[in-house]
Design a protein around this motif. Sequence first.
Motif, PDB file in Angstrom:
ATOM      1  N   GLY A  99       3.771  -4.743  -6.805  1.00 57.22           N
ATOM      2  CA  GLY A  99       3.180  -3.664  -6.009  1.00 57.22           C
ATOM      3  C   GLY A  99       2.785  -4.076  -4.598  1.00 57.22           C
ATOM      4  O   GLY A  99       2.606  -3.216  -3.729  1.00 57.22           O
ATOM      5  N   ASP A 100       2.677  -5.385  -4.353  1.00 64.67           N
ATOM      6  CA  ASP A 100       2.323  -5.846  -3.008  1.00 64.67           C
ATOM      7  C   ASP A 100       3.365  -5.429  -1.979  1.00 64.67           C
ATOM      8  O   ASP A 100       3.055  -5.273  -0.802  1.00 64.67           O
ATOM      9  CB  ASP A 100       2.161  -7.372  -2.968  1.00 64.67           C
ATOM     10  CG  ASP A 100       0.877  -7.836  -3.644  1.00 64.67           C
ATOM     11  OD1 ASP A 100      -0.036  -7.003  -3.826  1.00 64.67           O
ATOM     12  OD2 ASP A 100       0.805  -9.033  -3.980  1.00 64.67           O
ATOM     13  N   ARG A 101       4.601  -5.230  -2.431  1.00 62.62           N
ATOM     14  CA  ARG A 101       5.644  -4.849  -1.462  1.00 62.62           C
ATOM     15  C   ARG A 101       5.323  -3.507  -0.817  1.00 62.62           C
ATOM     16  O   ARG A 101       5.600  -3.308   0.363  1.00 62.62           O
ATOM     17  CB  ARG A 101       7.031  -4.859  -2.097  1.00 62.62           C
ATOM     18  CG  ARG A 101       7.232  -3.851  -3.173  1.00 62.62           C
ATOM     19  CD  ARG A 101       8.530  -4.135  -3.946  1.00 62.62           C
ATOM     20  NE  ARG A 101       8.632  -3.270  -5.086  1.00 62.62           N
ATOM     21  CZ  ARG A 101       9.310  -2.139  -5.108  1.00 62.62           C
ATOM     22  NH1 ARG A 101       9.977  -1.747  -4.040  1.00 62.62           N
ATOM     23  NH2 ARG A 101       9.347  -1.407  -6.178  1.00 62.62           N
ATOM     24  N   PHE A 102       4.697  -2.594  -1.547  1.00 58.28           N
ATOM     25  CA  PHE A 102       4.319  -1.303  -0.967  1.00 58.28           C
ATOM     26  C   PHE A 102       3.208  -1.471   0.059  1.00 58.28           C
ATOM     27  O   PHE A 102       3.206  -0.827   1.101  1.00 58.28           O
ATOM     28  CB  PHE A 102       3.904  -0.311  -2.054  1.00 58.28           C
ATOM     29  CG  PHE A 102       5.005   0.041  -2.990  1.00 58.28           C
ATOM     30  CD1 PHE A 102       6.115   0.750  -2.541  1.00 58.28           C
ATOM     31  CD2 PHE A 102       4.976  -0.359  -4.309  1.00 58.28           C
ATOM     32  CE1 PHE A 102       7.161   1.072  -3.401  1.00 58.28           C
ATOM     33  CE2 PHE A 102       6.008  -0.044  -5.181  1.00 58.28           C
ATOM     34  CZ  PHE A 102       7.107   0.668  -4.722  1.00 58.28           C
ATOM     35  N   ARG A 103       2.267  -2.359  -0.247  1.00 56.86           N
ATOM     36  CA  ARG A 103       1.195  -2.639   0.710  1.00 56.86           C
ATOM     37  C   ARG A 103       1.780  -3.248   1.979  1.00 56.86           C
ATOM     38  O   ARG A 103       1.375  -2.900   3.094  1.00 56.86           O
ATOM     39  CB  ARG A 103       0.159  -3.577   0.086  1.00 56.86           C
ATOM     40  CG  ARG A 103      -1.036  -3.837   0.992  1.00 56.86           C
ATOM     41  CD  ARG A 103      -2.130  -4.637   0.306  1.00 56.86           C
ATOM     42  NE  ARG A 103      -1.683  -5.798  -0.432  1.00 56.86           N
ATOM     43  CZ  ARG A 103      -1.446  -6.994   0.118  1.00 56.86           C
ATOM     44  NH1 ARG A 103      -1.617  -7.175   1.403  1.00 56.86           N
ATOM     45  NH2 ARG A 103      -1.043  -7.995  -0.635  1.00 56.86           N
ATOM     46  N   HIS A 104       2.758  -4.117   1.828  1.00 57.21           N
ATOM     47  CA  HIS A 104       3.381  -4.745   3.002  1.00 57.21           C
ATOM     48  C   HIS A 104       4.149  -3.727   3.841  1.00 57.21           C
ATOM     49  O   HIS A 104       4.098  -3.784   5.071  1.00 57.21           O
ATOM     50  CB  HIS A 104       4.292  -5.893   2.588  1.00 57.21           C
ATOM     51  CG  HIS A 104       3.564  -7.029   1.930  1.00 57.21           C
ATOM     52  ND1 HIS A 104       2.278  -7.404   2.271  1.00 57.21           N
ATOM     53  CD2 HIS A 104       3.941  -7.869   0.945  1.00 57.21           C
ATOM     54  CE1 HIS A 104       1.904  -8.425   1.525  1.00 57.21           C
ATOM     55  NE2 HIS A 104       2.898  -8.725   0.712  1.00 57.21           N
ATOM     56  N   VAL A 105       4.843  -2.809   3.184  1.00 56.25           N
ATOM     57  CA  VAL A 105       5.539  -1.749   3.925  1.00 56.25           C
ATOM     58  C   VAL A 105       4.518  -0.918   4.687  1.00 56.25           C
ATOM     59  O   VAL A 105       4.677  -0.643   5.878  1.00 56.25           O
ATOM     60  CB  VAL A 105       6.398  -0.865   2.979  1.00 56.25           C
ATOM     61  CG1 VAL A 105       6.901   0.381   3.694  1.00 56.25           C
ATOM     62  CG2 VAL A 105       7.559  -1.668   2.406  1.00 56.25           C
ATOM     63  N   GLN A 106       3.442  -0.543   4.007  1.00 58.19           N
ATOM     64  CA  GLN A 106       2.387   0.249   4.637  1.00 58.19           C
ATOM     65  C   GLN A 106       1.756  -0.507   5.807  1.00 58.19           C
ATOM     66  O   GLN A 106       1.551   0.052   6.889  1.00 58.19           O
ATOM     67  CB  GLN A 106       1.326   0.602   3.593  1.00 58.19           C
ATOM     68  CG  GLN A 106       0.333   1.619   4.051  1.00 58.19           C
ATOM     69  CD  GLN A 106      -0.561   2.083   2.899  1.00 58.19           C
ATOM     70  OE1 GLN A 106      -0.630   1.452   1.838  1.00 58.19           O
ATOM     71  NE2 GLN A 106      -1.240   3.181   3.113  1.00 58.19           N
ATOM     72  N   ASP A 107       1.472  -1.790   5.620  1.00 57.66           N
ATOM     73  CA  ASP A 107       0.882  -2.595   6.690  1.00 57.66           C
ATOM     74  C   ASP A 107       1.831  -2.720   7.881  1.00 57.66           C
ATOM     75  O   ASP A 107       1.398  -2.667   9.033  1.00 57.66           O
ATOM     76  CB  ASP A 107       0.499  -3.988   6.173  1.00 57.66           C
ATOM     77  CG  ASP A 107      -0.689  -3.969   5.219  1.00 57.66           C
ATOM     78  OD1 ASP A 107      -1.385  -2.931   5.136  1.00 57.66           O
ATOM     79  OD2 ASP A 107      -0.905  -5.000   4.546  1.00 57.66           O
ATOM     80  N   ALA A 108       3.120  -2.884   7.604  1.00 58.83           N
ATOM     81  CA  ALA A 108       4.104  -2.996   8.688  1.00 58.83           C
ATOM     82  C   ALA A 108       4.155  -1.707   9.508  1.00 58.83           C
ATOM     83  O   ALA A 108       4.167  -1.740  10.745  1.00 58.83           O
ATOM     84  CB  ALA A 108       5.484  -3.332   8.123  1.00 58.83           C
ATOM     85  N   VAL A 109       4.157  -0.566   8.820  1.00 60.92           N
ATOM     86  CA  VAL A 109       4.175   0.715   9.533  1.00 60.92           C
ATOM     87  C   VAL A 109       2.893   0.877  10.345  1.00 60.92           C
ATOM     88  O   VAL A 109       2.931   1.319  11.498  1.00 60.92           O
ATOM     89  CB  VAL A 109       4.365   1.904   8.555  1.00 60.92           C
ATOM     90  CG1 VAL A 109       4.232   3.229   9.286  1.00 60.92           C
ATOM     91  CG2 VAL A 109       5.719   1.800   7.861  1.00 60.92           C
ATOM     92  N   ARG A 110       1.749   0.485   9.791  1.00 66.01           N
ATOM     93  CA  ARG A 110       0.481   0.589  10.520  1.00 66.01           C
ATOM     94  C   ARG A 110       0.526  -0.279  11.782  1.00 66.01           C
ATOM     95  O   ARG A 110       0.089   0.144  12.852  1.00 66.01           O
ATOM     96  CB  ARG A 110      -0.679   0.152   9.606  1.00 66.01           C
ATOM     97  CG  ARG A 110      -2.046   0.104  10.251  1.00 66.01           C
ATOM     98  CD  ARG A 110      -2.553   1.369  10.926  1.00 66.01           C
ATOM     99  NE  ARG A 110      -2.319   2.580  10.220  1.00 66.01           N
ATOM    100  CZ  ARG A 110      -2.049   3.762  10.825  1.00 66.01           C
ATOM    101  NH1 ARG A 110      -1.992   3.864  12.137  1.00 66.01           N
ATOM    102  NH2 ARG A 110      -1.839   4.841  10.119  1.00 66.01           N
TER     103      ARG A 110
END
Length: 125
Positions: A99-110
């Motif tokens: 699930g960390d991959r979703f957090r990383h995608v979200q962080d990258a977009v932010r």
Amino acid sequence: MQILDNVIADRGSKYAVSGGPCNREAEAKAMVEALRKSRKKFAKATHHSWALITADGPVKNDDGESGAGMVILRMLEREQLTGHLVVVTRWYGGKPLGGDRFRHVQDAVRIYLDQCAAAKAGQGG
């Protein structure tokens, strides 16, 4: 297209985020292809997940990173950012991130959205 390289690294996986003005799905696909061709490194990436809100509605592509396009799209919808493509590129590092991959995608977009806001503020708009 603005490219922010090496924004996140975790367990060998690396992330970049890119984007720019875009109004149609076909244009988005051409921009992603141009990104792949722009640097040898990007051609070797595992995934180029992206999303865009056009006048005709939302468009997304996971590029094998199941669910990543939806994460990007939700963030664009929250920001009410239309006519702007955002691409999150991942180089798989050999270890599953769960699930960390979703957090990383979200962080990258932010990171990308914050960079755009800062650039816009610097231009007085």
